[in-house]
Motif scaffolding. Structure first.
Motif, mmCIF file in Angstrom:
data_model
loop_
_atom_site.group_PDB
_atom_site.id
_atom_site.type_symbol
_atom_site.label_atom_id
_atom_site.label_comp_id
_atom_site.label_asym_id
_atom_site.label_seq_id
_atom_site.Cartn_x
_atom_site.Cartn_y
_atom_site.Cartn_z
ATOM 1 N N ILE A 1 41.623 43.009 38.336
ATOM 2 C CA ILE A 1 42.861 43.372 38.215
ATOM 3 C C ILE A 1 44.230 42.693 38.009
ATOM 4 O O ILE A 1 43.934 41.538 38.635
ATOM 5 C CB ILE A 1 43.285 44.393 39.154
ATOM 6 C CG1 ILE A 1 44.926 45.680 39.396
ATOM 7 C CG2 ILE A 1 43.918 43.837 40.829
ATOM 8 C CD1 ILE A 1 45.444 46.199 40.764
ATOM 9 N N HIS A 2 45.259 42.953 36.749
ATOM 10 C CA HIS A 2 46.382 42.211 36.173
ATOM 11 C C HIS A 2 47.428 42.826 37.493
ATOM 12 O O HIS A 2 48.395 43.051 37.612
ATOM 13 C CB HIS A 2 46.611 41.982 34.954
ATOM 14 C CG HIS A 2 47.531 40.932 34.460
ATOM 15 N ND1 HIS A 2 48.617 40.451 34.566
ATOM 16 C CD2 HIS A 2 47.215 39.689 33.450
ATOM 17 C CE1 HIS A 2 48.846 39.571 34.106
ATOM 18 N NE2 HIS A 2 47.763 39.208 33.783
ATOM 19 N N GLY B 1 48.786 45.748 36.019
ATOM 20 C CA GLY B 1 48.108 46.844 36.673
ATOM 21 C C GLY B 1 47.240 47.256 36.211
ATOM 22 O O GLY B 1 46.237 46.358 36.562
ATOM 23 N N ASN B 2 47.120 48.077 36.033
ATOM 24 C CA ASN B 2 45.957 48.773 35.587
ATOM 25 C C ASN B 2 44.893 49.116 35.668
ATOM 26 O O ASN B 2 43.654 47.141 35.310
ATOM 27 C CB ASN B 2 46.224 49.087 34.158
ATOM 28 C CG ASN B 2 46.046 47.859 33.059
ATOM 29 O OD1 ASN B 2 46.674 46.963 33.691
ATOM 30 N ND2 ASN B 2 44.544 47.898 32.075
ATOM 31 N N PRO B 3 43.661 49.038 36.843
ATOM 32 C CA PRO B 3 42.385 47.889 36.622
ATOM 33 C C PRO B 3 41.316 48.623 36.416
ATOM 34 O O PRO B 3 41.732 49.759 36.076
ATOM 35 C CB PRO B 3 42.149 48.107 38.872
ATOM 36 C CG PRO B 3 43.471 50.158 38.731
ATOM 37 C CD PRO B 3 44.349 49.752 37.596
ATOM 38 N N TYR B 4 41.054 47.838 36.548
ATOM 39 C CA TYR B 4 39.435 48.917 35.966
ATOM 40 C C TYR B 4 37.853 48.185 36.363
ATOM 41 O O TYR B 4 37.867 46.981 37.425
ATOM 42 C CB TYR B 4 39.366 48.270 34.243
ATOM 43 C CG TYR B 4 38.745 46.831 33.760
ATOM 44 C CD1 TYR B 4 39.538 45.729 33.962
ATOM 45 C CD2 TYR B 4 37.653 46.809 33.371
ATOM 46 C CE1 TYR B 4 39.382 43.952 33.757
ATOM 47 C CE2 TYR B 4 37.554 45.424 32.917
ATOM 48 C CZ TYR B 4 38.092 44.475 32.443
ATOM 49 O OH TYR B 4 37.496 43.489 32.332
ATOM 50 N N SER C 1 42.498 46.352 44.658
ATOM 51 C CA SER C 1 44.632 47.134 44.885
ATOM 52 C C SER C 1 44.866 45.659 44.876
ATOM 53 O O SER C 1 44.061 44.709 45.527
ATOM 54 C CB SER C 1 44.462 47.649 46.000
ATOM 55 O OG SER C 1 44.056 47.331 47.262
ATOM 56 N N ARG C 2 46.529 44.569 45.376
ATOM 57 C CA ARG C 2 47.145 43.997 45.582
ATOM 58 C C ARG C 2 48.113 44.188 46.100
ATOM 59 O O ARG C 2 48.341 45.570 46.787
ATOM 60 C CB ARG C 2 47.542 43.707 43.895
ATOM 61 C CG ARG C 2 48.851 44.099 43.260
ATOM 62 C CD ARG C 2 48.514 43.160 41.390
ATOM 63 N NE ARG C 2 50.196 43.488 40.902
ATOM 64 C CZ ARG C 2 49.778 45.312 40.685
ATOM 65 N NH1 ARG C 2 48.858 46.258 40.875
ATOM 66 N NH2 ARG C 2 51.108 46.316 39.612
ATOM 67 N N ALA D 1 42.547 39.946 32.651
ATOM 68 C CA ALA D 1 41.718 40.450 33.903
ATOM 69 C C ALA D 1 40.588 40.990 33.121
ATOM 70 O O ALA D 1 40.585 41.955 32.218
ATOM 71 C CB ALA D 1 42.122 41.733 33.773
#
Length: 122
Positions: free
Chosen positions: A51-52, A56-59, A71-72, A102
């Motif tokens: 995640i950045h 955002g936009n996790p993968y 999550s952060r 990321a």
């Protein structure tokens, strides 16, 4: 310079859950990406999730999609990996890492934690 410390590993039965934490120090951490990787005995280090902090936009790696969530928490300067429906093949040392992007590539991350062991029994 970013420094990372993982925690939350342990022994769990198949189907169980664990939450890994990655605590970070260093001002640059919150402008970069954080990834989770794992390494099983005799195998190479493999990507799990990333995640950045800004975008955002996790993968996720395909094998963990729908089971793991990254999550952060800006207030705590931490990144988490919630792992549900764990399988014996998830057994590995899990590492968090920080880098400018990321990506799935180990070489794109320039700061690493010491790792935390996750063992899933059948």
């Amino acid at each position: 310079q970013v420094q990372l410390v993982e925690s939350g590993g342990g022994l769990v039965q198949a189907g169980g859950s664990l939450r890994l934490s990655c605590a970070a120090s260093g001002r640059a951490f919150s402008t970069r990406a954080t990834g989770w990787f794992r390494q099983a005995p005799g195998k190479g280090r493999e990507f799990v999730a990333a995640i950045h902090w800004v975008y955002g936009n996790p993968y996720y790696e395909d094998s963990v999609k729908g089971r793991f969530t990254i999550s952060r928490d800006r207030a705590k300067n931490a990144v988490y990996l919630q792992m549900n429906s764990l399988k014996p093949e998830d057994t590995a040392v899990y590492y968090c890492a920080s880098g400018p992007r990321a990506t799935k590539a180990v070489s794109d991350y320039d700061a690493w934690g010491q790792g935390t062991q996750v063992t899933v029994s059948s």
